[in-house]
Design an enzyme around this catalytic site. Structure first.
Site, mmCIF file in Angstrom:
data_model
loop_
_atom_site.group_PDB
_atom_site.id
_atom_site.type_symbol
_atom_site.label_atom_id
_atom_site.label_comp_id
_atom_site.label_asym_id
_atom_site.label_seq_id
_atom_site.Cartn_x
_atom_site.Cartn_y
_atom_site.Cartn_z
ATOM 1 N N GLU A 175 0.803 -1.230 0.000
ATOM 2 C CA GLU A 175 0.000 0.000 0.000
ATOM 3 C C GLU A 175 0.835 1.278 0.000
ATOM 4 O OE1 GLU A 175 -2.829 -0.450 3.210
ATOM 5 O OE2 GLU A 175 -3.505 -2.393 2.471
ATOM 6 N N ASN A 222 2.277 -5.010 -3.180
ATOM 7 C CA ASN A 222 0.885 -5.396 -2.926
ATOM 8 C C ASN A 222 0.048 -4.156 -2.600
ATOM 9 O OD1 ASN A 222 -1.004 -7.646 -2.386
ATOM 10 N ND2 ASN A 222 -0.941 -6.972 -0.241
ATOM 11 N N HIS A 258 -10.183 -6.371 -2.281
ATOM 12 C CA HIS A 258 -11.237 -6.128 -1.278
ATOM 13 C C HIS A 258 -12.388 -5.409 -1.989
ATOM 14 C CE1 HIS A 258 -8.806 -7.412 2.088
ATOM 15 N NE2 HIS A 258 -7.830 -6.620 1.711
ATOM 16 N N GLU A 286 -5.839 -10.835 -1.338
ATOM 17 C CA GLU A 286 -6.650 -10.612 -0.122
ATOM 18 C C GLU A 286 -8.137 -10.531 -0.457
ATOM 19 O OE1 GLU A 286 -5.310 -7.261 2.216
ATOM 20 O OE2 GLU A 286 -3.205 -7.603 1.727
ATOM 21 N N ASP A 288 -11.982 -10.471 -0.682
ATOM 22 C CA ASP A 288 -13.273 -10.606 0.000
ATOM 23 C C ASP A 288 -14.256 -9.696 -0.721
ATOM 24 O OD1 ASP A 288 -12.469 -8.111 1.152
ATOM 25 O OD2 ASP A 288 -11.884 -9.073 3.025
HETATM 26 O O1 G3I Z 1 -2.853 -7.355 18.720
HETATM 27 C C1 G3I Z 1 -3.889 -6.599 19.362
HETATM 28 C C2 G3I Z 1 -4.245 -7.223 20.671
HETATM 29 O O2 G3I Z 1 -3.138 -7.177 21.519
HETATM 30 C C3 G3I Z 1 -5.447 -6.478 21.265
HETATM 31 O O3 G3I Z 1 -5.863 -7.111 22.421
HETATM 32 C C4 G3I Z 1 -6.598 -6.425 20.255
HETATM 33 C C5 G3I Z 1 -7.766 -5.614 20.764
HETATM 34 O O4 G3I Z 1 -8.510 -5.062 19.721
HETATM 35 O O5 G3I Z 1 -6.143 -5.834 19.101
HETATM 36 C C6 G3I Z 1 -5.103 -6.566 18.475
HETATM 37 O O6 G3I Z 1 -4.721 -5.932 17.315
HETATM 38 C C7 G3I Z 1 -5.596 -6.103 16.212
HETATM 39 C C8 G3I Z 1 -4.817 -6.758 15.092
HETATM 40 O O7 G3I Z 1 -5.616 -6.814 13.925
HETATM 41 C C9 G3I Z 1 -4.340 -8.164 15.448
HETATM 42 O O8 G3I Z 1 -5.425 -8.983 15.729
HETATM 43 C C10 G3I Z 1 -6.095 -4.746 15.775
HETATM 44 O O9 G3I Z 1 -6.952 -4.204 16.770
HETATM 45 C C11 G3I Z 1 -6.828 -4.835 14.471
HETATM 46 O O10 G3I Z 1 -7.110 -3.513 13.994
HETATM 47 C C12 G3I Z 1 -5.968 -5.551 13.445
HETATM 48 O O11 G3I Z 1 -6.702 -5.600 12.250
HETATM 49 C C13 G3I Z 1 -5.995 -6.111 11.121
HETATM 50 C C14 G3I Z 1 -5.784 -5.003 10.105
HETATM 51 O O12 G3I Z 1 -5.169 -5.535 8.942
HETATM 52 C C15 G3I Z 1 -4.922 -3.881 10.655
HETATM 53 O O13 G3I Z 1 -4.740 -2.891 9.734
HETATM 54 C C16 G3I Z 1 -6.840 -7.204 10.511
HETATM 55 O O14 G3I Z 1 -6.907 -8.309 11.417
HETATM 56 C C17 G3I Z 1 -6.237 -7.662 9.174
HETATM 57 O O15 G3I Z 1 -7.147 -8.511 8.528
HETATM 58 C C18 G3I Z 1 -5.994 -6.459 8.291
HETATM 59 O O16 G3I Z 1 -5.368 -6.904 7.110
HETATM 60 C C19 G3I Z 1 -5.093 -5.923 6.112
HETATM 61 C C20 G3I Z 1 -3.869 -6.384 5.337
HETATM 62 O O17 G3I Z 1 -2.804 -6.662 6.206
HETATM 63 C C21 G3I Z 1 -3.449 -5.351 4.291
HETATM 64 N N1 G3I Z 1 -4.557 -5.017 3.428
HETATM 65 C C22 G3I Z 1 -5.785 -4.640 4.084
HETATM 66 C C23 G3I Z 1 -6.218 -5.719 5.090
HETATM 67 C C24 G3I Z 1 -7.538 -5.375 5.710
HETATM 68 O O18 G3I Z 1 -7.443 -4.208 6.492
#
Ligand code: G3I
Length: 380
Positions: A175, A222, A258, A286, A288
């Protein structure tokens, strides 16, 4: 059948009988069996997505939540029996791997890799450099431009070298282009400008460092919305073209995919084709397809599409994205961003939207899953 052969196909073939067996092979130690686990994935055998994808000459992948992989038998069975490729949804990102300066935590990522090896799956690395999910020490630290560049080099080389040999394709940078078609002004973009260099030059450096540390992995840029022809994908195209002309070891472009039913279906096939025509691999990384879901009287949302016509469109778009990839010889990998609607990132980011994946809230397959199987059957 397509002629494109995925890497590690020999290993995948050798392990196929294990991978498709009723209880998928696990990285030791195996967690206790769940008596309530569905037999769904175990019963499919040669009709699994991965068996059909192999016959069609493409890797079919999934983004994996490693906590669920370890704790949930049904989830794990789906990952291991339906998919030939896995991507870490979060545990290979900078904040997860490098939580403190100079401190690396490889455990969760290594567990995913071990599980993939045990199940004959390839691994897509995601992601060496991204402006999101960076550790606080990096984003709030008072680093000079020179230090930020040195830290970037150290992180990229350390991570790529650590996983060298285990990664089929790396999302090296993620990105880097903004929605309006300009380079995103990340901390590294700003640092390079401060150093008197073009801001975007960090991307080329990162590819060179990654190649030096892991010569075998195929190195990808990507991004999202590259599916649509417009300022963003046009800049990505010229940027990649320029890097190739400069000898930068970029080898692939990942289309995140997406999609959202409220916008039109993108010009995906043409965009895959034009990047492939530069001599690159391309992949859907990715996928969906989200839509608006129904709201309950208490104001919360279900994960059921609100409009049956939109749901039909979702199913159709899943099929189309896979057809578009299969139509382009260089498109050798198609990854869905999560196992099921129960664990998708979508509802947390887009209020009132969801239902974007192949399996429902109970990890049972939806019509979207059947649509992909149908496309794969037709392609083999
Ligand atoms: O790790 C913390 C944890 O310690 C805490 O307790 C918890 C409470 O909310 O949060 C956890 O972090 C989360 C993290 O995922 C790991 O699970 C974040 O809140 C959450 O915002 C984060 O979201 C991820 C997101 O990227 C972040 O930008 C999604 O799971 C993941 O699917 C998403 O993936 C991205 C790709 O990497 C890049 N392209 C877009 C895609 C969708 O956003």
């Amino acid at each position: 059948m397509r002629t494109t052969r995925p890497l590690l196909v020999g290993a995948a073939l050798a392990l196929a009988s294990v991978a498709l067996a009723p209880s998928a092979a696990l990285a030791a130690p195996a967690p206790p069996a769940d008596p309530n686990a569905s037999e769904h994935s175990a019963a499919i055998g040669e009709n699994t997505l991965r068996a059909l994808a192999e016959a069609a000459g493409i890797e079919i992948g999934v983004a994996v939540n490693t906590d669920l992989l370890a704790s949930d038998v049904k989830y794990r069975n789906i990952v291991n029996t339906q998919y030939s490729s896995v991507t870490a949804e979060n545990v290979m990102k900078w904040e997860a791997l490098n939580p403190q300066p100079g401190v690396y935590d490889w455990e969760a990522a290594e567990a995913l890799i071990a599980n993939a090896e045990a199940n004959g799956q390839v691994v897509r690395g995601h992601t060496l450099v991204w402006h999101n999910q960076l550790p606080a020490w990096l984003t709030t630290g008072d680093y000079s431009a020179e230090e930020l560049r040195a830290t970037l080099e150290e992180h990229v080389k350390t991570v790529a070298a650590h996983f060298a040999g285990d990664i089929q394709q790396w999302d090296v940078v993620n990105e880097v282009i903004d929605d309006n078609g300009t380079f995103r002004e990340t901390i590294w973009y700003q640092a390079y400008e401060e150093l008197g260099l073009p801001g975007e030059q960090y991307v080329a450096d990162v590819f060179r460092w990654a190649k030096e540390a892991d010569p075998e992995a195929v190195l990808f840029y990507n991004d999202y919305n590259l599916e649509f022809t417009g300022p963003k994908s046009n800049l990505a195209y010229t940027f990649v073209q320029d890097m190739l002309a400069d000898g930068v070891p970029i080898e692939g472009v990942g289309f995140q995919g997406h999609l959202d039913t409220q916008y039109g279906y993108p010009d995906l096939r043409n965009n895959l084709e034009r990047f492939a025509a530069l001599g690159l691999e391309v992949a859907m990384t990715e996928v969906d397809v989200r839509t608006f879901v129904t709201q309950k009287p208490n104001g919360t949302y279900t994960n059921t599409p609100a409009d049956p016509a939109e749901e039909a469109q979702q199913i159709d778009w899943w099929a189309q994205t896979l057809e578009d990839c299969l139509a382009v010889e260089a498109c050798n990998s198609y990854t869905v961003w999560g196992v099921s609607d129960a664990h998708s990132w979508i509802p947390g980011w887009f209020t009132g939207q969801g239902a974007g994946l192949l399996y429902d809230m109970h990890d049972n397959p939806k019509a979207q899953y059947e649509a992909l199987r149908e496309v794969l059957r037709d392609a083999s």
